[in-house]
Design a protein around this motif. Structure first.
Motif: not given
Length: 425
Positions: A117-123, A128-130, A349-354
């Motif tokens: 579940p999402d609440e298990i993930y770190g920030n 990264l997903r967003d 690209e994903i990291l910079k966008n974050a």
């Protein structure tokens, strides 16, 4: 080195106590078979600490500056793995005459297979997903071998399933475990396997050579040991088609104020192409610090709470060789390196966008090493070799078309073999 024959007769001798060895031992011992498990490593209290990791970690070269990692301990490499639980390739095995559906249904009852579940993930994982979704990449959750009841407040090493638990079950049902036992060869009587020869290591004394005998001999020592044991035992066509692995690297950046925490790795991913994938590489603090020390990146070493990471992996084709010294070796092609570059560009690209800055790349490393033995060539559909009563069940026999995390598939394959062995008696 002295010699001593052990004339004890077993129903089954299992070489290796990792995923497959532990599962087979558990299944056979449950049916009151006399089982001997030979494990090269020692039994330790599994914990995610620097001393704990160093005491069991073993690096194996598979090419120039490419080293695979395994754990030499009871339970094998599940002591160090990420806990990802990809589904078995049922159609692939079915085409080889192997039906894993029954075994998968049994495994689901015994293993903690869950989506987190999402609440298990770190920030950092949520960030990264967003970012990936915002850029139009799919970013899908992966099944995990994680007991959610043991990680209610976030990441927990203890929540990941370990093969050692199956070894413990086997011992409770009467199986015998011998640690520090390095198998050197299989003993044959004409075309039939009847036992094994192994070195038992005692630190103060050295090694003593033993023999043990069994009705069934099961090689489950892993991709870096089983093929060499076969070769040392006289089977010459081992790894004649080479082997495969997936080169991968981690790309890491820093986002001030992110408040990153310990995190499960590999829980989400996307595919750029059929053989290029990106995934969550937000490792735990201990592994992050080990990695940044090795890379000599002091800024990142002291900035774990700001860290965000993504992994790049490419499926590399069969090739290379298993050399006489027991080491695998191959050279990555320019095509594979170009695919890694394409994956790296997307990751950055994903990291910079974050919002990440100070982006660094880890050295290349191999994962999912396998394919040295082929079903229908080196072993039949019952995983039996050309020698009667000698079986192989570990990553060595996984088809090269399957490059996903293998643990769940290996549990199912081991259950399948155990069913066959029990049906024969």
């Amino acid at each position: 080195m002295t010699e001593l024959n052990q004339n004890n007769q077993y129903d089954a001798i299992i070489i290796g106590s990792g995923t497959c060895g532990a599962t087979i031992a558990k299944e056979l011992a449950k049916q009151k078979k006399k089982v001997l498990i030979l494990e090269r490593g020692k039994t330790v209290l599994l914990k995610e600490s620097l001393s704990g990791i160093v005491s069991i970690m073993n690096e194996i070269s598979v090419g120039k500056k490419l080293k695979d990692m395994r754990a030499l301990t009871t339970g094998g490499t599940t002591a160090l793995y990420f806990g990802v639980a990809a589904l078995p390739p049922f159609d692939t095995f079915s085409s080889l005459g192997i039906d894993l559906t029954q075994d998968y249904e049994e495994a689901k009852k015994e293993l903690p297979i869950n989506y987190l579940p999402d609440e298990i993930y770190g920030n950092q994982s949520l960030k990264l997903r967003d970012s990936a979704l915002e850029l139009g990449y799919s970013w899908e959750k992966q099944l995990m071998l994680v007991d959610l009841s043991k990680c209610k407040s976030g990441y927990s090493y203890e929540s990941k399933w370990k093969a050692k638990s199956f070894v413990d079950d086997a011992i409770d049902d009467g199986a015998t475990l011998v640690n520090r036992a390095e198998v050197t060869k299989i003993i044959f009587d004409k075309n039939k396997a009847i036992g094994v020869e192994y070195k038992f290591k005692v630190r103060a004394v050295g090694s003593t050579l033993y023999q043990a005998f069994g009705e069934k001999i099961i090689l489950a020592a892993g991709i870096h040991a089983s093929p060499m044991i076969l070769r040392n035992s006289g089977i010459k066509n081992v790894a004649k088609n080479g082997f495969y692995f997936d080169p991968n690297m981690g790309i890491f950046g820093l986002i001030p104020g992110l408040k990153s925490t310990d995190n499960f790795v590999g829980t989400m991913q996307t595919h750029l192409e059929d053989d290029i994938s990106l995934g969550d590489a937000n490792v735990q603090k201990l592994f992050y610090k080990i990695l940044t020390v090795a890379m000599f990146k002091p800024r990142h070493y002291f900035s774990f709470s700001d860290n965000i990471g993504i992994g790049v992996k490419v499926e590399e084709p069969m090739g290379g060789e298993l050399m006489e010294n027991g080491k695998y070796h191959k050279t990555l092609s320019q095509e594979v390196l170009s695919k890694l570059d394409r994956g790296t560009e997307a990751a950055i690209e994903i990291l910079k966008n974050a919002g990440a800055k100070h982006i660094i790349k880890s050295p290349l490393s191999p994962t999912s090493v396998g394919g040295a033995l082929n079903i229908s060539e080196h072993v039949d559909k019952n995983l039996e070799t050309e020698f009667k009563n000698l079986y192989v069940c570990d990553r060595s026999v996984l088809p090269d078309t399957y490059r996903k995390p293998p643990t769940l598939t290996l549990v199912c394959l081991a259950k399948y073999l155990a069913r066959h062995l029990l049906a024969e008696n």
